[in-house]
Design a protein around this motif. Sequence first.
Motif, mmCIF file in Angstrom:
data_model
loop_
_atom_site.group_PDB
_atom_site.id
_atom_site.type_symbol
_atom_site.label_atom_id
_atom_site.label_comp_id
_atom_site.label_asym_id
_atom_site.label_seq_id
_atom_site.Cartn_x
_atom_site.Cartn_y
_atom_site.Cartn_z
ATOM 1 N N GLU A 152 -5.898 -0.210 2.573
ATOM 2 C CA GLU A 152 -5.972 -0.258 4.039
ATOM 3 C C GLU A 152 -6.384 1.111 4.563
ATOM 4 O OE1 GLU A 152 -6.737 -1.479 7.023
ATOM 5 O OE2 GLU A 152 -5.411 -3.104 6.386
ATOM 6 N N THR A 153 -7.314 1.128 5.517
ATOM 7 C CA THR A 153 -7.752 2.407 6.096
ATOM 8 C C THR A 153 -7.666 2.399 7.624
ATOM 9 O OG1 THR A 153 -10.049 1.664 6.242
ATOM 10 C CG2 THR A 153 -9.408 2.816 4.217
ATOM 11 N N HIS A 154 -7.357 1.261 8.215
ATOM 12 C CA HIS A 154 -7.445 1.141 9.680
ATOM 13 C C HIS A 154 -6.155 1.553 10.382
ATOM 14 C CE1 HIS A 154 -10.657 -1.547 8.221
ATOM 15 N NE2 HIS A 154 -11.312 -0.979 9.219
ATOM 16 N N LEU A 155 -6.351 2.092 11.570
ATOM 17 C CA LEU A 155 -5.248 2.717 12.307
ATOM 18 C C LEU A 155 -4.068 1.762 12.542
ATOM 19 C CD1 LEU A 155 -4.046 5.035 13.978
ATOM 20 C CD2 LEU A 155 -5.365 4.186 15.942
ATOM 21 N N ILE A 156 -4.327 0.606 13.113
ATOM 22 C CA ILE A 156 -3.196 -0.223 13.561
ATOM 23 C C ILE A 156 -2.377 -0.772 12.388
ATOM 24 C CG2 ILE A 156 -2.574 -2.343 14.823
ATOM 25 C CD1 ILE A 156 -4.741 -1.507 16.906
ATOM 26 N N PRO A 157 -2.996 -1.377 11.358
ATOM 27 C CA PRO A 157 -2.146 -1.827 10.239
ATOM 28 C C PRO A 157 -1.421 -0.688 9.527
ATOM 29 C CG PRO A 157 -4.485 -2.244 9.791
ATOM 30 C CD PRO A 157 -4.384 -1.836 11.222
ATOM 31 N N LEU A 158 -2.059 0.489 9.431
ATOM 32 C CA LEU A 158 -1.365 1.625 8.806
ATOM 33 C C LEU A 158 -0.155 2.034 9.647
ATOM 34 C CD1 LEU A 158 -4.325 3.889 7.613
ATOM 35 C CD2 LEU A 158 -2.734 2.598 6.185
ATOM 36 N N MET A 159 -0.331 1.990 10.952
ATOM 37 C CA MET A 159 0.763 2.372 11.840
ATOM 38 C C MET A 159 1.913 1.374 11.729
ATOM 39 S SD MET A 159 0.217 3.343 15.744
ATOM 40 C CE MET A 159 -0.715 1.859 15.895
ATOM 41 N N LEU A 160 1.596 0.084 11.653
ATOM 42 C CA LEU A 160 2.659 -0.920 11.528
ATOM 43 C C LEU A 160 3.377 -0.765 10.188
ATOM 44 C CD1 LEU A 160 0.901 -4.024 13.155
ATOM 45 C CD2 LEU A 160 2.358 -2.291 14.227
ATOM 46 N N ASP A 161 2.630 -0.422 9.132
ATOM 47 C CA ASP A 161 3.266 -0.131 7.837
ATOM 48 C C ASP A 161 4.226 1.045 7.958
ATOM 49 O OD1 ASP A 161 2.117 -2.107 6.324
ATOM 50 O OD2 ASP A 161 0.639 -0.816 5.347
ATOM 51 N N ALA A 162 3.813 2.071 8.689
ATOM 52 C CA ALA A 162 4.678 3.250 8.851
ATOM 53 C C ALA A 162 5.927 2.888 9.648
ATOM 54 C CB ALA A 162 3.910 4.378 9.543
ATOM 55 N N ILE A 163 5.744 2.048 10.664
ATOM 56 C CA ILE A 163 6.877 1.665 11.517
ATOM 57 C C ILE A 163 7.943 0.941 10.705
ATOM 58 C CG2 ILE A 163 7.550 0.049 13.356
ATOM 59 C CD1 ILE A 163 4.963 0.841 14.819
ATOM 60 N N ASP A 164 7.528 0.005 9.833
ATOM 61 C CA ASP A 164 8.567 -0.747 9.115
ATOM 62 C C ASP A 164 8.836 -0.201 7.708
ATOM 63 O OD1 ASP A 164 6.601 -1.750 7.503
ATOM 64 O OD2 ASP A 164 6.831 -3.833 8.127
ATOM 65 N N GLY A 165 8.343 1.020 7.458
ATOM 66 C CA GLY A 165 8.731 1.711 6.226
ATOM 67 C C GLY A 165 7.994 1.272 4.973
ATOM 68 N N ARG A 166 6.927 0.454 5.136
ATOM 69 C CA ARG A 166 6.178 0.034 3.935
ATOM 70 C C ARG A 166 5.369 1.177 3.357
ATOM 71 N NH1 ARG A 166 4.217 -6.226 5.025
ATOM 72 N NH2 ARG A 166 5.995 -6.680 6.351
#
Length: 332
Positions: A192-206
């Motif tokens: 994954e390289t895109h901003l929004i999915p990376l951000m959601l991963d960071a939010i839920d600790g993935r």
Amino acid sequence: MSGSGPDHVLVTGGAGYIGSHACKALKAAGFVPVTFDNLVTGWQEAVKFGPFVQGDLLDRAAVDAAFAAWKPVAVMHFAALSQVGESMSQPGKYWRNNVLGSLNLIEAACAAGCLDFVFSSTCATYGDQDNVVLDEGTAQHPINAYGASKRAIEDVLRDFGVSHGLRSVIFRYFNVAGGDPDAEVGEFHRPETHLIPLMLDAIDGRRGALTIFGTDYPTPDGTCIRDYVHVCDLVDAHVLGLRWLQANKGSRVFNLGTGTGFSVREVVAASRSVTNRDVPMVEGPRRAGDCTKLVSGSTRAAAELGWTPHRSDMATMIADAWRWHQSGHYSR
Ligand code: UFG
């Protein structure tokens, strides 16, 4: 509709993020989407709305066989490699896969007499023109091999329009985001390289904290500005583009963006508000190849296709992406 039932549309890349949403929209519009995908970046679980052909566009015989078997009335061509950074380190891979694969597809479509063609292009074909209004007449000066490969395919389509009567609608996407509100399909890239999915991963600790790529850009808050468009609105435009081809004689290029720019910090703030969670993040250096600002300056799709985005406000895009993010992913 043909005499023998609903019209079939060949959807290359139908197992990918945008292609799978397009298949859902095509089915809802009364077409049968036939996915043609090599599953290199796509997911077989995303093929839910019509038949599936596993094949590679570089295999001309397989492409010819798909036209012979399904007799599509049109092509929607999404299949492509699309990582800007990788395209700079491995340009041959992009020129071969994107350009030669598309050339096979275009020649096969013409040979089969399937002359309505909807193509997935990109604002990356414009390059870095920070102070220019980006409309369809803007000169294209791509700064990466990904954008260059897409511009080359646009040229091929124009040439086959002259030689074979191929009619094309070319869509130049800005930043595609969000997902199916029913979470039947969604965005899932590996890597994954895109901003929004990376951000959601960071939010839920993935994964670890989001890195903001560059805080010294000449923008109000120092971060890059992009024009985000919801994938469902984007694929609605494709169905309208297909109808346009069926009702008109020529070819046309359309930007697909909303005309509103969001900085990276603004997207982070919206995500915090939608998810009601903290966004772990760190500030980092600029990412090579990033333009300062990419915002569509065109209203052509609205004026000529009657396209009206319904879900492209930032909160809805993030809420839809978050729902998908939490509902599970594809796997191999
Ligand atoms: N960003 C970060 N951190 C990250 C990821 C992205 O700060 O971890 C920033 C980027 O620097 C950029 C913005 O978030 O400013 C959006 O980045 P994306 O990677 O989500 O999207 P891009 O704008 O780089 O790329 C998109 C499409 C490409 C297309 C390009 C055209 O994904 O296919 O637009 O410029 F080529």
